[in-house]
Scaffold this active site. Structure first.
Site, PDB file in Angstrom:
ATOM      1  CG  HIS A  61      -1.991  -0.949   1.234  1.00  0.00           C
ATOM      2  ND1 HIS A  61      -3.131  -0.771   1.988  1.00  0.00           N
ATOM      3  CD2 HIS A  61      -2.162  -2.121   0.571  1.00  0.00           C
ATOM      4  CE1 HIS A  61      -3.949  -1.801   1.795  1.00  0.00           C
ATOM      5  NE2 HIS A  61      -3.372  -2.629   0.942  1.00  0.00           N
ATOM      6  CE1 TYR A  67      -9.927   2.229   3.291  1.00  0.00           C
ATOM      7  CE2 TYR A  67      -9.265   2.439   0.994  1.00  0.00           C
ATOM      8  CZ  TYR A  67      -9.398   1.674   2.134  1.00  0.00           C
ATOM      9  OH  TYR A  67      -8.980   0.370   2.129  1.00  0.00           O
ATOM     10  CG  ASP A 101     -10.107  -0.126  -1.859  1.00  0.00           C
ATOM     11  OD1 ASP A 101     -11.251  -0.144  -2.349  1.00  0.00           O
ATOM     12  OD2 ASP A 101      -9.860  -0.522  -0.703  1.00  0.00           O
ATOM     13  CG  HIS A 151     -13.032   1.573   1.162  1.00  0.00           C
ATOM     14  ND1 HIS A 151     -13.755   1.884   2.293  1.00  0.00           N
ATOM     15  CD2 HIS A 151     -12.264   0.516   1.495  1.00  0.00           C
ATOM     16  CE1 HIS A 151     -13.429   1.064   3.273  1.00  0.00           C
ATOM     17  NE2 HIS A 151     -12.523   0.214   2.813  1.00  0.00           N
ATOM     18  CD  GLU A 204     -11.987  -4.802   1.872  1.00  0.00           C
ATOM     19  OE1 GLU A 204     -12.137  -4.051   2.846  1.00  0.00           O
ATOM     20  OE2 GLU A 204     -11.014  -4.736   1.101  1.00  0.00           O
ATOM     21  CD  GLU A 224      -5.252  -5.551   1.229  1.00  0.00           C
ATOM     22  OE1 GLU A 224      -5.294  -4.325   1.396  1.00  0.00           O
ATOM     23  OE2 GLU A 224      -6.248  -6.300   1.373  1.00  0.00           O
TER      24      GLU A 224
END
Length: 419
Positions: A139, A176, A227, A229, A279, A356
């Site tokens: 990340h 985020y 992402d 999200h 997820e 991930e």
């Protein structure tokens, strides 16, 4: 990393040896909260499973303690499938994140025990290696595009060849995925949910510029991921996917809230950017339509939230029939126990895509000694029987549970949105 200390034993032929005599729930907070189930057989072999549900840890701990642990005592630890079916079918209020996370902890602990009884690493029990190492992505984030690009460069120096990139949104105070003060990103930060403000138009304006700059700075030699999200409508997600096509992302993750699987039909019709989701999924029923209709390219379920290895194996087999690959969630809201089990699964599963991987804190790594290692952009599981992760209970006791909840999101006019 230090090696797991739990002893192993030859395969036990007696049901009495395999009898479960103890199951304990351990809650600890070495930097963040984790819930662990530890099961012990009469012969002294132990197995551990992760039951962490970010922001709802004590709900799963109570479910385990009140409903599953009493029903484990006296059972044959080798009857993994039967125990899974007992807890799944026996829960009239079945599925959901609390139930499936609790079942997952039992399931992974039992697979850990089975590996130790057999003297084999978990990936061998599943069917052996399909690859030498599992491709992982890290990340990278920054307050602006330039800072994110610098972070991507730092991750490349660490050896990553696949990197998720997030950047701050101009005019938005908290975005985020963006860490504060150089610390690793951790959204669950206070006892009560913090409120964040969101602007989709601002976000849609900056993300394509981010990836244009990343390709200019870093070329095509690395895989880039992003992402969203769950924050976009289907048509907004379709627009973003189309706008990102020139930059050839490995995937666009969680583009729209996933409760309505048919929403992905709109996205799929408008873009060839690969899509990943899952997820927050807890069972195959959450993604059946997505997979059957090939509306996604990667399924993001995680072992701890989707009923453990027993159920996730079925899900991955189903996905393989439709050319959908795995890309399991692996943030630090899952303990190293889940990461260890997932890595063995990744080493075996034929339709693997990517995993991930975020670095746990030094405190968490000490509480959960493990044998997996990161080298040259890939994670490599060890040969320790079981999944190769243990828990240092004495050290775990030094880090008591700390109440923390995930944030909530409001749009600029005050309307509740999807965090």
């Amino acid at each position: 990393m230090s090696q797991p200390s739990d002893s192993t034993a030859p395969l036990q032929g007696s049901a009495r040896d395999r009898e479960i005599v103890e199951a304990r729930v351990i809650v600890t907070c070495p930097g963040r909260n984790f819930v662990t189930l530890k099961i012990r057989t009469r012969s002294g072999i132990t197995g551990v499973g992760d039951a962490t549900l970010n922001g709802r840890e004590l709900a799963v701990a109570a479910y385990l303690q009140e409903h599953l642990v009493p029903n484990l005592i006296g059972r044959d630890a080798g009857r993994i499938e039967d125990i899974w079916q007992f807890f799944y079918r026996g829960a009239y209020w079945r599925r959901g994140p609390v139930t499936m996370s609790a079942i997952a902890a039992v399931d992974v602990a039992l697979w850990d025990i089975l590996g130790k009884m057999a003297g084999m690493p978990l990936y061998q029990l599943l069917g052996g290696r399909s690859r030498e190492g599992a491709l992982v992505y890290g990340h990278a984030n920054g307050r602006d595009i330039a800072e994110t690009s610098d972070e991507v460069g730092r991750f490349r120096e660490m050896g990553f060849i696949a990197i998720r990139a997030q950047c701050g949104v101009p005019g938005i105070k908290k975005t985020y995925g963006i860490s504060v003060g150089g610390k690793p990103y951790e959204p669950a930060e206070s006892e009560l949910p913090t409120e964040t403000v969101w602007s989709t138009p601002r976000y849609l304006g900056v993300v394509p510029r981010l990836f244009e700059q990343l390709r200019a700075d870093h070329g095509d030699e690395i895989e880039l991921l992003h992402d969203a999200h769950h924050r976009l409508t289907p048509i907004e997600a379709a627009r973003l996917g189309r706008d990102l096509e020139p930059y050839r992302l490995f995937w666009l993750e969680d583009a729209t809230p996933a409760e309505n699987q048919r929403a992905f039909e709109i996205i799929r019709q408008h873009t060839v950017t690969p899509l990943a989701v899952g997820e927050v999924f807890n069972s195959i029923w959450d993604c059946k339509h997505l997979i059957e209709q090939q509306l996604i390219d990667y399924i993001r379920t995680t072992i701890v939230h989707a009923g453990g290895l027993t159920h996730v194996r079925r899900l991955a087999d189903f996905a393989a029939l439709h050319q959908v690959r795995t890309g399991f969630h692996g943030a630090t809201d899952l303990s190293p126990v889940c990461m260890g089990a997932a890595l063995h699964f990744d080493t075996w599963v034929p339709n693997f895509g990517i995993q991930e991987y975020m670095f746990h804190s030094d405190e968490a790594n000490a509480v959960f000694p493990h044998d997996y290692q990161f080298r040259a952009g890939r994670l490599h599981c060890g040969e320790t029987p079981g999944h190769g992760v243990d828990i240092d209970e004495a050290l775990a006791a030094r880090y008591p549970y700390t109440p923390k909840q995930l944030p909530i999101l409001r749009l600029e006019d005050g309307t509740m949105g999807d965090w």
